[in-house]
Enzyme design. Structure first.
Site, PDB file in Angstrom:
ATOM      1  N   ASP A 168       0.331  -4.648   5.414  1.00  0.00           N
ATOM      2  CA  ASP A 168      -0.807  -4.909   4.534  1.00  0.00           C
ATOM      3  C   ASP A 168      -0.605  -5.245   3.768  1.00  0.00           C
ATOM      4  O   ASP A 168       0.177  -4.459   2.335  1.00  0.00           O
ATOM      5  CB  ASP A 168      -2.095  -4.798   5.349  1.00  0.00           C
ATOM      6  CG  ASP A 168      -2.638  -3.196   5.426  1.00  0.00           C
ATOM      7  OD1 ASP A 168      -1.183  -2.937   5.134  1.00  0.00           O
ATOM      8  OD2 ASP A 168      -3.392  -3.324   5.108  1.00  0.00           O
ATOM      9  N   GLU A 169      -1.717  -6.267   3.034  1.00  0.00           N
ATOM     10  CA  GLU A 169      -1.828  -6.835   1.394  1.00  0.00           C
ATOM     11  C   GLU A 169      -0.657  -6.686   0.057  1.00  0.00           C
ATOM     12  O   GLU A 169      -0.884  -5.891  -0.082  1.00  0.00           O
ATOM     13  CB  GLU A 169      -3.076  -5.560   1.363  1.00  0.00           C
ATOM     14  CG  GLU A 169      -4.441  -6.086   2.149  1.00  0.00           C
ATOM     15  CD  GLU A 169      -5.483  -5.871   2.015  1.00  0.00           C
ATOM     16  OE1 GLU A 169      -5.156  -4.136   1.233  1.00  0.00           O
ATOM     17  OE2 GLU A 169      -6.431  -5.752   1.625  1.00  0.00           O
ATOM     18  N   VAL A 170       0.322  -7.388   0.798  1.00  0.00           N
ATOM     19  CA  VAL A 170       1.612  -7.393   0.105  1.00  0.00           C
ATOM     20  C   VAL A 170       1.591  -7.963  -1.148  1.00  0.00           C
ATOM     21  O   VAL A 170       2.513  -7.373  -1.967  1.00  0.00           O
ATOM     22  CB  VAL A 170       2.662  -7.341   0.648  1.00  0.00           C
ATOM     23  CG1 VAL A 170       4.404  -6.931  -0.271  1.00  0.00           C
ATOM     24  CG2 VAL A 170       2.758  -6.350   2.332  1.00  0.00           C
ATOM     25  N   TYR A 228      -1.540  -8.039  -4.708  1.00  0.00           N
ATOM     26  CA  TYR A 228      -0.575  -7.165  -4.504  1.00  0.00           C
ATOM     27  C   TYR A 228       0.473  -8.202  -4.844  1.00  0.00           C
ATOM     28  O   TYR A 228      -0.010  -9.235  -4.884  1.00  0.00           O
ATOM     29  CB  TYR A 228      -0.868  -6.900  -3.840  1.00  0.00           C
ATOM     30  CG  TYR A 228      -1.583  -5.897  -3.097  1.00  0.00           C
ATOM     31  CD1 TYR A 228      -1.491  -4.295  -2.991  1.00  0.00           C
ATOM     32  CD2 TYR A 228      -2.567  -6.564  -2.225  1.00  0.00           C
ATOM     33  CE1 TYR A 228      -2.447  -3.708  -2.561  1.00  0.00           C
ATOM     34  CE2 TYR A 228      -3.788  -5.178  -2.362  1.00  0.00           C
ATOM     35  CZ  TYR A 228      -3.643  -3.900  -2.386  1.00  0.00           C
ATOM     36  OH  TYR A 228      -4.373  -3.319  -2.334  1.00  0.00           O
ATOM     37  N   HIS A 272       1.361  -1.494  -0.419  1.00  0.00           N
ATOM     38  CA  HIS A 272       0.091   0.010   0.486  1.00  0.00           C
ATOM     39  C   HIS A 272       0.927   1.174  -0.039  1.00  0.00           C
ATOM     40  O   HIS A 272       0.583   2.607   0.369  1.00  0.00           O
ATOM     41  CB  HIS A 272      -1.203  -0.318   0.835  1.00  0.00           C
ATOM     42  CG  HIS A 272      -2.211  -0.796   0.724  1.00  0.00           C
ATOM     43  ND1 HIS A 272      -2.983  -0.955  -0.312  1.00  0.00           N
ATOM     44  CD2 HIS A 272      -2.394  -1.988   1.667  1.00  0.00           C
ATOM     45  CE1 HIS A 272      -4.158  -1.614  -0.657  1.00  0.00           C
ATOM     46  NE2 HIS A 272      -3.938  -2.551   0.878  1.00  0.00           N
TER      47      HIS A 272
END
Length: 504
Positions: free
Chosen positions: A151-153, A178, A95
């Site tokens: 988060d959400e890599v 991602y 992000h």
């Protein structure tokens, strides 16, 4: 069955400033209200609204000015006067759209087409992250806690058949992707025996966390947990993160699985990470383009979190809960619900945590403080003269009104009504051969709807710019109003052109 109140620790309200950043005067009023409703801290996600300096100045917002240094300090002072801790959230891996969208930063992406994920192999990436953190820490005197995101890599997709490809393609169209491990340097690294994507993730986060501890030994470091959920205890123990970070487990689902969440928190504890946080949601988690929140959906999420807290073993030190209010799903997505329409939801969620349920006492606290008749913003009623108003109440009322109008079937599906489909079809428009009497009636109705919407949207705009930058009002109108008004305006113009060919 009722749950005990939230056991202990901080109740943080999340301020997501990457969209619709409140004017500073409005932000001060919001912080005061948060305190009155039971919050004792803020989780502030500045993104491009932070006044980065030097080589990082390009990260500042251009749609509206970033907050000034004086404004950032004033926000902290207001919070401090209310006994509220301020915890900045700075994304350091995934992000990072607000950073990596800039051309000078393109080389730091993991893959060229993924704007959100930092390449974990480049030392320049770590230096960039540390410079961002340094500037944020310096502008938060006495800071003790940092949230480093992460988060959400990544999301890995494996396509094995034509049918599955079709199915996954449909899924991809509705989910963010991602990619970690897809960059050329990552592929080379992963080709070595024993190297995994989990280690790739943990390696970067550990490097950042260690650098923070070396620079600010007293600093507590929080990070989102989702990338660690599938990892084994042994992997987590060997990661080097134990003692460096405190995971914050987020789940915004009204049907949150209590047993599964408890097991996950217990796993982290068994791996040596006993200081843990939770994260719920009061807005911005229903749909990427939701305009008006459903309070009871968010309350259900908090009821489930209360059950989780009541089920944890004594060894877990629950440090607190962040009640998130996302303003965008990510930096480049559309606006979610604005704060004014979400304040009844936030108030109800905070009081539910304090009381363990939304009982009469909790409801009374919400309705009396906000001057509403219901915790659902669409049912809150109009403010009477002299009523105690919450900050942004007038805008909330106007947004509820125009939302109802925009979603009315007569307006939203005007082109599908019997008269338009029967007497002003694409065939009629192409041939310019119409029944003037009926098409002028269509013209009159469309014109009435357009005038009605234009009046309402101007009221919304005037009120919105008191609380938000002009750019926010413009974006909100373009997102929610223009897609509905444009077809009506097009019909009006086309009818006028056709009637000219039919009437002397």
């Amino acid at each position: 069955m009722n749950s005990p109140p939230w056991p202990k620790g901080k109740k943080l309200v999340h301020l997501d400033l990457k969209g619709a950043p409140p004017r500073i005067e409005y932000l001060h009023k919001l912080i005061d209200l948060f305190s009155q409703l039971g919050a004792d801290g803020l989780l502030v996600e500045y993104e491009d609204m932070f006044p980065y300096e030097g080589e990082l100045k390009l990260l500042q917002a251009t749609a509206q000015p970033a907050y000034s240094r004086k404004e950032v300090l004033s926000m902290q002072e207001v919070a401090k006067c209310k006994g509220m801790e301020v915890i900045p959230l700075v994304q350091t891996f995934g992000h990072m759209e607000f950073v990596l969208k800039h051309r000078p930063m393109w080389a730091l992406r993991e893959v060229a087409h993924c704007v959100g994920t930092l390449n974990p192999h480049k030392e320049e990436g770590v230096r960039l992250v540390m410079e961002m953190l340094k500037q944020v820490v310096e502008l938060h005197p006495g800071l003790n806690t940092l949230h480093i995101g992460a988060d959400e890599v990544r999301t890995s997709l494996v396509l094995t058949s034509c049918i599955f490809i079709i199915i996954v393609s449909l899924i991809i169209s509705f989910h963010k992707v991602y990619i970690l491990g897809e960059g050329e340097e990552s592929k080379l690294w992963l080709a070595s025996p024993g190297h995994t994507v989990e280690q790739l993730f943990l390696g970067h986060v550990t490097k950042v966390a260690k650098a923070i501890k070396e620079t600010w030994p007293h600093m507590t470091v929080i990070m989102w947990d989702d990338m660690m959920r599938g990892m084994s205890q042994d992997t987590l123990k060997a990661s080097g993160l134990v003692g460096l970070v405190q995971p914050m487990l987020w789940d915004y689902n009204p049907n949150l699985e209590v047993d599964k969440t408890v097991s996950l928190l217990e796993k982290y504890c068994s791996a040596g990470m006993s200081d843990l946080w939770a994260a719920s949601s009061f807005k911005g988690s229903t749909n990427v383009y939701t305009n008006i929140p459903n309070t009871y959906r968010h309350l259900e999420n908090h009821f489930q979190w209360l059950k989780v807290a009541a089920s944890l073993s004594p060894g877990i030190n629950l440090k607190g809960i962040a009640i998130t209010g996302w303003q965008r799903y990510d930096h480049l997505s559309v606006l979610c619900e604005l704060m004014p329409v979400a304040l009844p939801s936030l108030a109800a969620c905070l009081q539910t945590l304090i009381h363990g349920q939304l009982n009469a006492e909790a409801q009374n606290k919400v309705t009396e403080r906000l001057g509403v008749s219901s915790v659902e913003v669409e049912e809150m009623g109009s403010a009477s003269d002299g009523a105690l108003l919450f900050p942004g109440r007038r805008l909330a009322e106007l947004m509820v009104d125009i939302n109802s109008l925009l979603n009315s079937e007569d307006i939203r599906f005007f082109e599908n009504n019997m008269f338009v489909r029967g007497w002003f079809s694409p065939h009629h428009r192409q041939r310019k051969m119409v029944t003037p009497l009926i098409t002028m009636q269509i013209h009159s109705q469309a014109s009435t709807y357009v005038a009605m919407l234009q009046q309402k949207v101007e009221e919304v705009r005037v009120e919105m710019v008191h609380l938000y930058p002009d750019s926010t009002a413009q974006e909100w109108i373009e997102e929610h109003v223009r897609p509905v008004v444009a077809p009506l305006q097009r019909i009006i113009v086309e009818i006028e052109a056709c009637v000219k060919e039919m009437v002397p």
